[in-house]
Design a protein around this motif. Structure first.
Motif, PDB file in Angstrom:
ATOM      1  N   LEU A  34       1.965  -2.794  -6.546  1.00 21.77           N
ATOM      2  CA  LEU A  34       2.001  -1.512  -5.840  1.00 21.77           C
ATOM      3  C   LEU A  34       0.602  -0.911  -5.919  1.00 21.77           C
ATOM      4  O   LEU A  34       0.100  -0.639  -7.015  1.00 21.77           O
ATOM      5  N   SER A  35      -0.014  -0.757  -4.769  1.00 20.85           N
ATOM      6  CA  SER A  35      -1.380  -0.233  -4.733  1.00 20.85           C
ATOM      7  C   SER A  35      -1.324   1.217  -4.264  1.00 20.85           C
ATOM      8  O   SER A  35      -1.039   1.501  -3.110  1.00 20.85           O
ATOM      9  N   HIS A  36      -1.594   2.117  -5.202  1.00 20.87           N
ATOM     10  CA  HIS A  36      -1.396   3.554  -4.943  1.00 20.87           C
ATOM     11  C   HIS A  36      -2.698   4.254  -4.583  1.00 20.87           C
ATOM     12  O   HIS A  36      -3.737   3.930  -5.147  1.00 20.87           O
ATOM     13  N   ASP A  37      -2.619   5.252  -3.702  1.00 17.76           N
ATOM     14  CA  ASP A  37      -3.769   6.155  -3.580  1.00 17.76           C
ATOM     15  C   ASP A  37      -3.415   7.565  -4.043  1.00 17.76           C
ATOM     16  O   ASP A  37      -4.220   8.485  -3.927  1.00 17.76           O
ATOM     17  N   VAL A  38      -2.207   7.705  -4.568  1.00 16.68           N
ATOM     18  CA  VAL A  38      -1.817   8.979  -5.171  1.00 16.68           C
ATOM     19  C   VAL A  38      -1.135   8.671  -6.506  1.00 16.68           C
ATOM     20  O   VAL A  38      -0.263   7.810  -6.570  1.00 16.68           O
ATOM     21  N   TRP A  39      -1.585   9.357  -7.515  1.00 18.75           N
ATOM     22  CA  TRP A  39      -0.909   9.274  -8.804  1.00 18.75           C
ATOM     23  C   TRP A  39       0.210  10.295  -8.799  1.00 18.75           C
ATOM     24  O   TRP A  39      -0.041  11.489  -8.651  1.00 18.75           O
ATOM     25  N   ALA A  40       1.445   9.840  -8.916  1.00 17.92           N
ATOM     26  CA  ALA A  40       2.561  10.783  -8.874  1.00 17.92           C
ATOM     27  C   ALA A  40       3.681  10.281  -9.766  1.00 17.92           C
ATOM     28  O   ALA A  40       4.085   9.124  -9.655  1.00 17.92           O
ATOM     29  N   PRO A  41       4.169  11.127 -10.662  1.00 14.94           N
ATOM     30  CA  PRO A  41       5.241  10.723 -11.568  1.00 14.94           C
ATOM     31  C   PRO A  41       6.444  10.156 -10.817  1.00 14.94           C
ATOM     32  O   PRO A  41       7.075   9.209 -11.279  1.00 14.94           O
ATOM     33  N   GLN A  58       0.857  -1.179   0.000  1.00 12.13           N
ATOM     34  CA  GLN A  58       0.000   0.000   0.000  1.00 12.13           C
ATOM     35  C   GLN A  58       0.898   1.235   0.000  1.00 12.13           C
ATOM     36  O   GLN A  58       1.657   1.458   0.938  1.00 12.13           O
ATOM     37  N   VAL A  59       0.785   2.006  -1.083  1.00  8.18           N
ATOM     38  CA  VAL A  59       1.688   3.140  -1.271  1.00  8.18           C
ATOM     39  C   VAL A  59       0.906   4.442  -1.178  1.00  8.18           C
ATOM     40  O   VAL A  59      -0.067   4.643  -1.902  1.00  8.18           O
ATOM     41  N   LEU A  77       0.505 -17.298  -1.275  1.00  6.42           N
ATOM     42  CA  LEU A  77       0.385 -16.270  -0.246  1.00  6.42           C
ATOM     43  C   LEU A  77       0.388 -14.881  -0.859  1.00  6.42           C
ATOM     44  O   LEU A  77       1.036 -14.642  -1.878  1.00  6.42           O
ATOM     45  N   LEU A  78      -0.301 -13.984  -0.200  1.00  6.29           N
ATOM     46  CA  LEU A  78      -0.082 -12.571  -0.444  1.00  6.29           C
ATOM     47  C   LEU A  78       0.583 -12.009   0.804  1.00  6.29           C
ATOM     48  O   LEU A  78       0.136 -12.270   1.918  1.00  6.29           O
ATOM     49  N   LEU A  79       1.645 -11.262   0.583  1.00  5.53           N
ATOM     50  CA  LEU A  79       2.352 -10.612   1.687  1.00  5.53           C
ATOM     51  C   LEU A  79       2.017  -9.127   1.631  1.00  5.53           C
ATOM     52  O   LEU A  79       2.269  -8.467   0.624  1.00  5.53           O
ATOM     53  N   PHE A  80       1.422  -8.618   2.693  1.00 15.48           N
ATOM     54  CA  PHE A  80       0.959  -7.233   2.715  1.00 15.48           C
ATOM     55  C   PHE A  80       1.978  -6.329   3.394  1.00 15.48           C
ATOM     56  O   PHE A  80       2.371  -6.563   4.526  1.00 15.48           O
ATOM     57  N   LEU A  81       2.374  -5.302   2.646  1.00  9.70           N
ATOM     58  CA  LEU A  81       3.402  -4.379   3.136  1.00  9.70           C
ATOM     59  C   LEU A  81       2.932  -2.942   2.954  1.00  9.70           C
ATOM     60  O   LEU A  81       1.937  -2.686   2.268  1.00  9.70           O
ATOM     61  N   GLU A  82       3.662  -2.022   3.549  1.00  9.57           N
ATOM     62  CA  GLU A  82       3.407  -0.606   3.318  1.00  9.57           C
ATOM     63  C   GLU A  82       4.696   0.058   2.873  1.00  9.57           C
ATOM     64  O   GLU A  82       5.778  -0.503   3.034  1.00  9.57           O
ATOM     65  N   GLU A  83       4.565   1.248   2.342  1.00 11.81           N
ATOM     66  CA  GLU A  83       5.731   1.886   1.710  1.00 11.81           C
ATOM     67  C   GLU A  83       6.888   2.096   2.680  1.00 11.81           C
ATOM     68  O   GLU A  83       8.033   2.173   2.272  1.00 11.81           O
ATOM     69  N   ASP A  84       6.582   2.202   3.974  1.00  7.99           N
ATOM     70  CA  ASP A  84       7.663   2.471   4.923  1.00  7.99           C
ATOM     71  C   ASP A  84       8.146   1.196   5.618  1.00  7.99           C
ATOM     72  O   ASP A  84       8.673   1.247   6.719  1.00  7.99           O
TER      73      ASP A  84
END
Ligand SMILES: *[C@@H]1O[C@H](CO)[C@@H](O)[C@H](O)[C@H]1NC(C)=O
Ligand SMILES: *[C@@H]1O[C@H](CO)[C@@H](O)[C@H](O)[C@H]1NC(C)=O
Length: 450
Positions: free
Chosen positions: A153-160, A125-126, A256-263
């Motif tokens: 990568l699952s984004h909630d912000v579109w950013a170049p 989750q990014v 498996l799915l391994l769930f992570l966050e950007e940090d």
């Protein structure tokens, strides 16, 4: 009555989105010859073409998803926005979630797994911290086994800047997906903040008098929703469904799915350890619904005698929400708890899961977690410290620790060293922030849509 109105509004929103998706699908069929939307592709050309749309969305014309396929639809999307950046971005995002171009897909489809090795996809989750994401990707790059994973990568912000980081990943298959109800896409209306919404701290009597939109739905503490806080839980629940049900590269995913966050930041042997934990689960704890790659407690002392040990515990959101991995059976249990998840008045997804473990799931969760963590957090400096966050300093510290203990990494096998007394754990407080009926309804809709 209010409740009905909100339900209708959410339904209308969803119908509109569905219509947009159909329109885009048609465009995809017809698109030819229009100009390029240069520099827009987040994932660029899918090597070998993205997976065919077999059984994707019903009614979608079979499309050739070659390397030039984004040009016409993106141009169309841009035109559709009529110069309106928000509308343009919405179209773009729906299009990409629909087409799902996987970069380096051959690495995923052609992966060679050993006996008993589970296929693994990482779902990150990014939000918007590029520096953290860069470090996470660097930690992944150096980990043997990374070449076999699908990185989502699952984004909630579109950013170049974020797209460029994704584009630079060349060591594994990568798919970018976009939370389609983000604040970026709905800056001035629900699920973003609508100017007609009640301010957080307005008393309910005054709110009712003013007639602001959600006057009837403060949270348990009398506060009105804040879109920034609501977004994370929405995104988490949406991507859970999207990953298990809508990502074509993960259709019937048996692993498996391994769930992570950007940090988050991974140890070089995270993949090996995840496989060992999975094997351990099959052997010693078939009812462990979750694996966690590590908890937050600081590591003291060396890794000797510990790097090959795992603990069996009751799952606690505050300890085991990092690097969570689970298989489809756990997802299906969660799916059955959709209403409980979506109506629980806590804006934290992990505390909400804790609530489910005692109030909805068939049994409280047990988790296997290594004594020496294989996932670390580089992001807490922002929350608790006044000084500027320096994630690179954090990761350098972690690297020094790992390096000093490198002979203990990559254990051949793992065993359960401690079995804690297992008992259901209730969240001891409810944090609120999730009292708005619109949040509940939108959250429940994810399992049906897209
Ligand atoms: C990708 O683009 C190149 C250059 O435009 C072209 O030669 C090639 O055939 C394209 N491949 C696909 C799969 O469309
Ligand atoms: C763009 O479209 C959105 C959604 O329809 C609308 O709310 C917003 O006012 C528009 N922005 C501009 C600048 O017209």
């Amino acid at each position: 009555m209010r409740l009905r109105i909100y339900k209708r509004k959410v339904l209308a929103l969803l119908l509109a989105l569905g219509a947009a998706a159909c329109a885009l699908a048609l465009w995809g069929g017809a698109g030819a010859g229009a100009g390029e939307a240069a520099g827009e592709e987040p994932a660029g050309p899918a090597v070998g073409g993205s997976s065919s749309s077999s059984g994707g969305s019903p009614g979608s014309p079979a499309r050739q998803a070659g390397n030039a396929s984004w040009g016409p639809p993106l141009a169309a999307a841009a035109a559709e926005g009529g110069g309106n950046e928000t509308l343009r971005l919405r179209s773009l995002v729906y299009r990409l979630n629909f087409d799902q171009p996987v970069r380096h897909e051959a690495l995923w489809t052609g992966r060679a797994l050993g006996a008993g090795e589970a296929p693994v996809a990482l779902v990150v989750q990014v939000h918007e911290r590029a520096e953290h994401l860069r470090l996470l990707l660097a930690s992944l790059r150096r980990a043997p086994g990374a070449e076999k994973v699908l990185l989502v990568l699952s984004h909630d912000v579109w950013a170049p800047e974020l797209n460029a980081l994704a584009a630079a990943v060349d060591f594994c298959a990568v798919l970018q997906i976009f939370f389609p109800f983000s604040r970026q896409l709905y800056p001035a209306e629900f699920p973003g903040s609508d100017p007609r919404d009640c301010p957080r701290d307005l008393g309910q009597a005054e709110a009712l008098r003013r007639g602001c939109l959600n006057a009837r739905y403060p949270d348990a503490f009398g506060h009105y929703r804040e879109a920034a806080f609501a977004q994370t839980k929405h995104h988490w629940w949406w991507k859970l469904h999207f990953a298990w049900e809508r990502i074509r590269a993960l259709r019937r995913h048996p692993g498996l799915l391994l769930f992570l966050e950007e940090d988050h930041y991974l140890a070089p042997d995270f993949y090996a350890v995840l496989q060992r934990l999975w094997a351990l689960r099959q052997r010693d704890c078939p009812d462990c619904q979750l694996l966690s790659l590590g908890s937050y407690a600081a590591v003291r002392g060396g890794f000797a005698q510990r790097a090959d040990k795992a603990e069996l515990k009751s799952w606690k959101s505050t300890e085991h929400n990092m690097g969570m991995a689970f298989a489809r059976d756990t997802y299906e249990q969660l799916l059955a708890c959709t209403d409980a998840f979506c109506a629980y008045d806590d804006y934290n997804w992990d505390w909400t899961l804790q609530h489910l473990t005692v109030h909805c799931l068939p049994r409280f969760w047990k988790v296997l977690v290594p004594e020496i963590p294989r996932v670390f957090h580089t992001g807490d400096c922002g929350m608790h410290h006044k000084k500027a966050c320096r994630p690179a300093a954090q990761s350098a510290k972690i690297d020094a620790l790992l390096d000093a203990n490198r002979q203990h990494l990559f254990p051949e096998a793992m065993s359960v060293s401690k079995r804690y007394s297992l008992a259901p754990v209730s969240p001891h407080v409810k944090n609120g922030g999730w009292g708005d009926i619109r949040d509940h309804e939108l959250c429940k809709s994810y399992r049906r849509l897209q």
